[in-house]
Design a protein around this motif. Structure first.
Motif, mmCIF file in Angstrom:
data_model
loop_
_atom_site.group_PDB
_atom_site.id
_atom_site.type_symbol
_atom_site.label_atom_id
_atom_site.label_comp_id
_atom_site.label_asym_id
_atom_site.label_seq_id
_atom_site.Cartn_x
_atom_site.Cartn_y
_atom_site.Cartn_z
ATOM 1 N N ASP A 127 41.436 20.517 5.709
ATOM 2 C CA ASP A 127 40.381 21.372 6.250
ATOM 3 C C ASP A 127 40.092 22.474 5.242
ATOM 4 O O ASP A 127 40.865 23.426 5.113
ATOM 5 C CB ASP A 127 40.821 21.965 7.595
ATOM 6 N N ALA A 239 42.966 13.909 -1.142
ATOM 7 C CA ALA A 239 42.336 14.482 0.046
ATOM 8 C C ALA A 239 41.107 15.296 -0.335
ATOM 9 O O ALA A 239 40.064 15.234 0.338
ATOM 10 C CB ALA A 239 43.336 15.353 0.790
ATOM 11 N N ARG A 243 37.210 14.591 0.744
ATOM 12 C CA ARG A 243 36.450 15.665 1.365
ATOM 13 C C ARG A 243 35.171 15.950 0.578
ATOM 14 O O ARG A 243 34.103 16.177 1.145
ATOM 15 C CB ARG A 243 37.331 16.906 1.442
ATOM 16 N N ARG A 246 32.404 13.412 1.229
ATOM 17 C CA ARG A 246 31.736 13.612 2.515
ATOM 18 C C ARG A 246 30.799 14.823 2.499
ATOM 19 O O ARG A 246 29.743 14.811 3.106
ATOM 20 C CB ARG A 246 32.774 13.726 3.619
#
Length: 251
Positions: A127, A239, A243, A246
């Motif tokens: 996140d 990761a 990310r 996207r």
């Protein structure tokens, strides 16, 4: 329970090589159906199928994909950390293969996503917008504070990996004892109390790593276990890549 962790290593041959019964037979066939049944009844509650990869299955992307094909969408596969003399131990000599495997897994999971399907690999969750609270960023490991391990004898340890190391015994359920000084020590064991972590770009995503691994394989809870660090940073790189893909798609 809001979350459950289901322990199975992946493919049948991989699981049964390491997870045997007393009679030497494997456990895969007896647990895979039960796990699927439990997941089917979870509803909106969380779960993870959790495996461990060793030197015997450095192609662990195939284990993740096999679990996905068996119907599991929430998957975590962790590297084994053990004495480097153990035959199944991962060593620095395996890192190039491991790094390539994480890249292969990231590419395959992205293909699945583009097909409109869903699979969540725990170590690629990232996140960049909000993330965990400041305490969690500073001290990811909650041993001795957020949780403890309780042995069948009622003894308390900071986590299950410290069990049996008498100098790390925190107390007992039976006499009500609890070592508050040790609790405070672990509360102060964060990225700014670990010399190597202070200099690392990944410190606020790794949060100092596993205290038990640091102690067992680097000699002190404040020392970074280099093998764990390198694997963690590679997972973070993958990761971040996923990310970024996207985010670019939204532009």
């Amino acid at each position: 329970m809001n979350n459950v962790v289901l322990s199975i290593d992946g493919r049948k041959a991989v699981n049964d090589r390491m997870r045997k019964r007393v009679d030497g037979s494997g456990t895969y066939d007896s647990i895979i159906g039960k796990f699927k049944k439990l997941v089917d009844t979870r509803g909106d509650k969380d779960y993870y199928v959790r495996g461990t990869y060793t030197k015997y299955n450095l192609d662990f992307a195939d284990d993740v994909l096999d679990l996905y094909q068996k119907g599991f969408e929430q998957i975590s596969v962790e590297p084994v950390m053990t004495n480097p003399t153990d035959p199944y131990a991962i060593t620095e000599g395996d890192l190039a293969v491991i790094f390539a495997e994480y890249e292969r897994l990231a590419a395959r999971l992205e293909e699945i996503r583009k097909q409109g399907k869903f699979v969540n690999f725990f170590h690629f969750m990232l996140d960049l917008d909000q993330g965990p609270c400041a305490i969690k960023r500073l001290r990811g490991c909650g041993c001795g504070n957020d949780y403890v391990a309780v042995t069948p004898e009622g003894d308390l340890y900071p986590c299950h990996q410290f069990v049996g190391l008498e100098q790390w015994k925190m107390g007992s359920l039976y006499d009500g004892s609890f070592d508050m000084e040790m609790k405070k020590m672990f509360a102060g064991t964060h990225v700014y109390s670990k010399p190597e972590c202070k200099k690392c770009w990944a410190k606020f995503y790794c949060s100092g790593g596993c205290n038990a691994n640091n102690y067992l394989y680097a000699g002190d809870v404040h020392n970074a276990h280099k093998l764990s660090c390198q694997i963690q940073k590679k997972r973070l790189e993958c990761a971040i890549l996923l990310r970024a893909i996207r985010m670019l798609e939204k532009e």
